[in-house]
Each structure stands twice: as C-alpha cells, then as structure tokens.
Design a protein around this motif. Structure first.
Motif, short mmCIF file in Angstrom:
data_model
loop_
_atom_site.label_atom_id
_atom_site.label_comp_id
_atom_site.label_asym_id
_atom_site.label_seq_id
_atom_site.Cartn_x
_atom_site.Cartn_y
_atom_site.Cartn_z
N TRP A 132 0.82 -1.21 0.00
CA TRP A 132 0.00 0.00 0.00
C TRP A 132 0.85 1.26 0.00
CZ3 TRP A 132 -3.65 -1.78 4.56
CH2 TRP A 132 -4.52 -2.77 4.08
N GLY A 133 2.16 1.12 -0.11
CA GLY A 133 3.05 2.26 0.06
C GLY A 133 2.98 3.31 -1.03
N MET A 134 2.53 2.94 -2.23
CA MET A 134 2.35 3.93 -3.29
C MET A 134 0.96 4.55 -3.12
SD MET A 134 2.41 3.38 -7.42
CE MET A 134 2.08 4.73 -8.53
N LEU A 135 0.83 5.42 -2.12
CA LEU A 135 -0.47 5.99 -1.80
C LEU A 135 -1.01 6.79 -2.98
CD1 LEU A 135 0.24 7.35 1.81
CD2 LEU A 135 -0.26 5.04 1.08
N PRO A 136 -2.30 6.70 -3.24
CA PRO A 136 -2.88 7.46 -4.35
C PRO A 136 -2.81 8.95 -4.08
CG PRO A 136 -4.61 6.50 -3.00
CD PRO A 136 -3.32 5.93 -2.49
N LEU A 137 -2.58 9.71 -5.12
CA LEU A 137 -2.60 11.16 -4.99
C LEU A 137 -4.04 11.66 -5.09
CD1 LEU A 137 0.45 12.20 -7.20
CD2 LEU A 137 0.40 11.35 -4.86
N PRO A 138 -4.35 12.77 -4.42
CA PRO A 138 -5.72 13.31 -4.48
C PRO A 138 -6.10 13.68 -5.91
CG PRO A 138 -4.46 14.33 -2.70
CD PRO A 138 -3.49 13.54 -3.51
N ARG A 139 -7.33 13.40 -6.26
CA ARG A 139 -7.78 13.69 -7.63
C ARG A 139 -7.61 15.17 -7.96
NH1 ARG A 139 -12.64 11.44 -7.64
NH2 ARG A 139 -12.01 9.59 -8.81
N LYS A 140 -7.90 16.03 -7.00
CA LYS A 140 -7.83 17.46 -7.30
C LYS A 140 -6.39 17.90 -7.63
CE LYS A 140 -7.56 19.00 -2.43
NZ LYS A 140 -8.27 19.78 -1.38
N LEU A 141 -5.39 17.20 -7.09
CA LEU A 141 -4.01 17.50 -7.45
C LEU A 141 -3.62 16.86 -8.76
CD1 LEU A 141 -2.19 17.28 -3.98
CD2 LEU A 141 -3.17 19.28 -5.14
N LEU A 142 -4.11 15.65 -9.02
CA LEU A 142 -3.86 15.00 -10.31
C LEU A 142 -4.40 15.86 -11.45
CD1 LEU A 142 -4.70 11.28 -9.44
CD2 LEU A 142 -2.46 12.15 -10.12
#
Length: 584
Positions: A452-462
């Motif tokens: 799980w270490g590659m945490l997803p980035l927030p959509r608003k930042l993507l």
C-alpha cells in the motif's frame, strides 16, 4: 562462511531411508515400488525433489507444471530419481488480505518437507514474487543442496500500440483515469495487460528476485530472464534437473556454502544496478538471517552509494526484461559490474561468478549501460534514518521525482488504507502538493505489510498535473510501482514506533543526500504523545495469522519469524530411522 574449495563429498541423505537391509529399509523401498522404483534403483541412485508452486489460480506460476516435467527429464538423464512435491502457491494479485504473510508459511512448508523426505538435492520452482524467497528461505534452513528455477517473465501485449500494457502501465493508467485524462478502452486494456503466463515483465519483485538468484549463485547462469513462453526456458529446466543430480552426487555445495556474505553483496549490487524492487531488501534480510550472515540495512545503503543504474528497464528505465535478456542478460550485467563484485563467490553451476562472466557479452549497450554512462544519475536505493524511523526506512530513489529528495511539508495522516479510500478524493481535504502523505498501521504486525506504500494522490491535485508527492508508510510497495515513497518505516506504528505519534499538520523533513527522515516535533511533546498512545487491538485470535502476529520480526530484520533465524546443524536428526517405523 564458504570458500572456493570443492566440498568434501558427503554420504547421500537418502541412504538412511533406502540403503539399509533392515525393516525400515524394507518399508521405505517397498512403499515406493508402487511408484515404479525398484530396490536396485533406490539402492544405487540419488533422490532429487522437485518442489513445485504451480497453481491454476496463479498465472505467474502457470507454466511450472510443464517445467517440472522438463526438470524430471533432466534428472532422469543424469541418473537421478525425481519426485515432484506440490507446494503452496501464493498469487500476489489474488490472495487476500495480502500475499506477504504467506511467504513465511510457504518457507516453513518447504523446510519441513525437505527435512522429512529423503531428498539428496532439490529443484525449487517458483514464479510469483513471494514464492521465490519462500522457497529459498525454506531450502536454506533445511541445508539441502538446491538449484532455483523461476517461471520466467510474461510477454505482455499492448492494446494501445505502446508499452502501457504491463504492470507499471497499470499504475500510470490509473493515475490518468483518476485525473480524467485517459480515453483508453479500459476493458480492452484489461484483457491485454497479462497476455501470457509468467511473472512481471518489468523489474518488479518477481523479476528482481529471479535475477538476483543468479548473483546469489543459486540459479543457473542466464536462466532468470528467459520469457515463460520461450522454449529456451524448457532447456533451462532440463539443465536444472541435471545440475541437481550433480549436487546430490557431490554432496553439495550446501546452501550456506554458497549463501555467504560475498553472495549477498553481489546480489545487492545487481539489485541496485537494475533498479530492482524494494521488496527484495526484506527478502534478502530474511534469507541472510536463515544462513547466519549478519546483513543489515546499512549494508544496502553502503553498496547502493557506489552502484549506478545500468539496466534500462522499467519502472526506472524504458524496456521490459525480454529486451534485457537479448542484451546479454544477467551474466552481461555482472560482467559490467565486475569491478564491484566478489568474483570468487561460488555458485551451483560449479564455477565462480568470475568464471561465469568471462564468456558473457553485452550485445546492446543502450539496454545494459557501461558504469560511466548510467540510465539515471544517483543511487537507485537509499536507506534513511531519523527520529521517525530509528531502525531505518527505504526508498526507491530511481523511481521518484528528484525534486522531492529534499523536502519539508505538513503531514496528512491516514490510519489505514480504508481511511485513504474514504478521504483522499474529498475536495475538502486540506492538502496540497507540498503535503506529506502518511499511512500507518500497515506494517508486519499492523496489517501484515501489504503493498500500500504507493499511496494514491488526491484527484484534485492530479487534475492540476501533480504526479508525485512524498509518501511515508510502514507498508511495502509493488516493485512495478514508482513515486517518492518512503517505505518499511521501522519500527512500525502498530508496535509503538514513532510513526504512531505523527499528527496532521506536523512538519516532516526528508533529506535523501543526508539519509535523514525527521519528525519536527519537540522530544517533550513526542513523549507526551507516547504516554497517550494505545496499541491497536489484535484481530487474529486463531490459526496461522495469530502465530504470525506473535512472532514476525520488524522490516529492518526481514519480517521472518523470530524462531526461524539460523539453521540447525543437522539436516536430519541422527538415528531417526535406526528403530521401528510406523505406517504398517
């Protein structure tokens, strides 16, 4: 531990079962008459096991059934008697809650199988990334000569006309979809991404483990990167069978005579040169613990500082492992790394590493770069320490944005992966590109250390074009993944490590060149938080997972069981078959 001298020939283990004219010998020989073996066969030929992790729910290992038959043929050709034994098959993508804890279970199964059966040598067949280290760990502890053979990389096919259709491409596609940028036909991509049997075709954990087995000396030269669907893998299997009979007849070398400090240094050197998976660090630490080599995280960092990234392979580079094989494979990589290796290290091949690489050749210098022209500058792996990770944490630097190597930001804390799923795309989440994502309670005790270490980035930042952020966790990360992720924070939060004390808004400072990871909070405040901290409740009250929670070691020690470090002096207790036997 080992040396370059040929091991003194040892008596066959199987002689204890079959080469005695007494009641136990009669029982053992007559039992195998039903399998087609005569008294003369069992009295005169070595016995070789084929430990097979084949399963049709595990596509990475799906070709091992056919390879086992080729191994069997090689054993018979060399005069041995083959016996195939099925082992647990751990499918990384399918098994829940995570594959990682079952590495130790399979290692225990391998060790006890080898102790209990009359094998003089063994061929280990693995593919998916936990099956490989588990087989090595169990066989090393049993101290029986072995040769390892991987299933081989898959051959992905692309529905998009490029190289997106592989495991690394999946991560990139997910980011594109979450950012609303991809028009890819998702169903078509889904049907194409795993086009053949075999393990990951980039330098994920499975390919990394397979390749470093050559550097460790436990796999045949050139065998690791041959694709699973390539007929040459069958040739490798036959040769592994022949090699196993030679190991049996010569009495070794035993695992601990190959797996010495030189072998681990060579393996770490190759791991860094290919930009391999951080998961391999944990597996090598565990394997070293089985054979008594005092390997630490500091040694990984020490070696990584002097080894450039020379393999132009995904996720750190451009190509897949098949291209690396055609460029010369692991022998050519090792030849390029010659000044950095222990050339006198022994191998199951019978030659030293130095002797093996004499005939190797780099065919494509764009895929296997010279030492002075690396794929990327800087270290591939780094180990950081500080008050947030007193026992260390690791980072795959070659797959991260260098802009984040010196970073200071406010923590955004997630207690578990479900909290991330619930909150990460909330428009009200107070977060920007400078924030530091913190995931805790995902270590070996907290959640059996999933990827799980590659945490997803927030959509608003993507959506704003942000593609990397600093992420810190006590979890692992897929070897196919990428990003500025600090992993394996030790000690973990669930046992009271400093990660448990981080609060939203705390300043986190990472300095990769200085190898430093700090929680910028006054010691007095941290002590107050420590006094208030309560361990999370233990959820496993029975079975293997209860055993796991009670005995698993922390990440900087390899996450093995504390009672499995070291190997017994005897492969089989003396006198076990000197008395009566049961079963009749």
């Amino acid at each position: 531990m080992g040396d370059n001298n040929t091991s003194q020939k040892r008596p066959l283990r199987s002689a204890r079962w079959f080469r005695k004219d007494d009641l136990p010998g009669f029982v053992h020989r007559s039992t195998l008459a039903a399998a087609g073996w005569s008294r003369e066969d069992l009295m005169t030929r070595p016995i070789v096991g084929i430990l097979n992790t084949w399963s049709d729910i595990n596509p990475c290992n799906l070709n091992l059934r056919a390879l086992a038959e080729e191994v069997r043929t090689g054993i018979l050709e060399a005069g041995g008697i083959p016996f195939e034994v099925p082992m647990m098959s751990i499918s990384e993508n399918i098994i829940k809650p995570t594959s990682f804890p079952f590495r130790n279970l399979l290692a225990m199964e391998v060790e006890e199988t080898l102790r209990g059966y009359p094998f003089d040598a063994v061929v280990l067949l693995g593919g998916c990334d936990k099956t490989q280290p588990a087989l090595l760990m169990g066989a090393a502890s049993a101290r029986i000569p072995f040769v390892f053979l991987a299933s081989g990389p898959a051959t992905p096919r692309s529905a998009t006309g490029g190289q997106l259709a592989n495991a690394t491409g999946v991560w990139r596609l997910v980011d594109q979809l979450r950012a609303g940028q991809s028009q890819c036909d998702f169903a078509s991509f889904e049907n194409s991404v795993m086009g053949t049997v075999g393990h990951c075709a980039e330098m994920g954990t499975a390919s990394s483990m397979s390749a470093i087995c050559e550097a460790l000396g436990v796999a045949l030269p050139g065998s690791s990167l041959v694709p699973a669907t390539d007929r040459r893998r069958s040739h490798c299997a036959r040769e592994a069978g022949r090699c196993s009979v030679r190991l049996a007849n010569e009495g070794g070398p035993r695992p601990e005579e190959i797996l010495d400090a030189r072998a681990f240094d060579n393996a770490i050197t190759l791991l860094c040169a290919v930009g391999g998976s951080t998961n391999v660090i944990i597996h090598l630490l565990a394997l070293a613990g089985r054979v008594g080599v005092p390997l630490t995280l500091d040694r990984f960092d020490e070696i990584a500082r002097r080894v450039p990234l020379i393999a132009n392979v995904q996720p750190a580079g451009e190509h897949l492992t098949e291209r690396l094989m055609t460029a010369g494979g692991v022998p050519a990589l090792l030849k390029t790394l010659k000044p950095l290796l222990h050339l006198d290290a022994r191998t199951v091949d019978g030659r030293t590493i130095g002797e093996i690489i004499e005939t190797a050749e780099v065919v494509d210098p764009e895929v296997i770069r010279p030492l002075d022209r690396p794929v990327k500058p800087g270290e591939t792996l780094v180990v950081v320490k500080g008050n947030l990770a007193p026992d260390g944490a690791v980072m795959k630097a070659c797959a991260a944005d260098p802009k984040l190597f010196r970073h200071r930001g406010r923590a955004v804390v997630f207690e578990d992966v479900q909290t991330i799923a619930n909150r990460i795309d909330d428009p009200a989440l107070c977060i920007d590109e400078n924030s530091v994502l913190i995931l805790r309670n995902a270590g070996p005790v907290g959640a059996a250390m999933p990827e799980w270490g590659m945490l997803p980035l927030p959509r608003k930042l993507l959506e704003r074009g942000v593609r990397d952020m600093l992420r810190i966790s006590d979890a692992r990360m897929s070897g196919t993944a990428y990003g500025a992720a600090v992993l394996h924070v030790s000690p973990e939060a669930a046992v009271g490590g400093p990660l448990a004390l981080v609060r939203d808004g705390d300043i986190i400072e990472l300095d990769v060149p200085a190898r430093r990871l700090e929680l910028c909070v006054e010691p007095e405040e941290l002590e107050r938080r420590r006094q208030d901290w309560q361990p999370p409740p233990r959820t496993h009250v029975r079975g293997y997972r209860k055993l796991y929670d009670q005995h698993v070691e922390q990440a900087h020690l390899g996450c093995d069981f504390d009672f499995l470090r070291g190997a017994d002096k005897e492969t089989l207790p003396e006198g076990l078959f000197d008395g009566w036997v049961g079963g009749w």
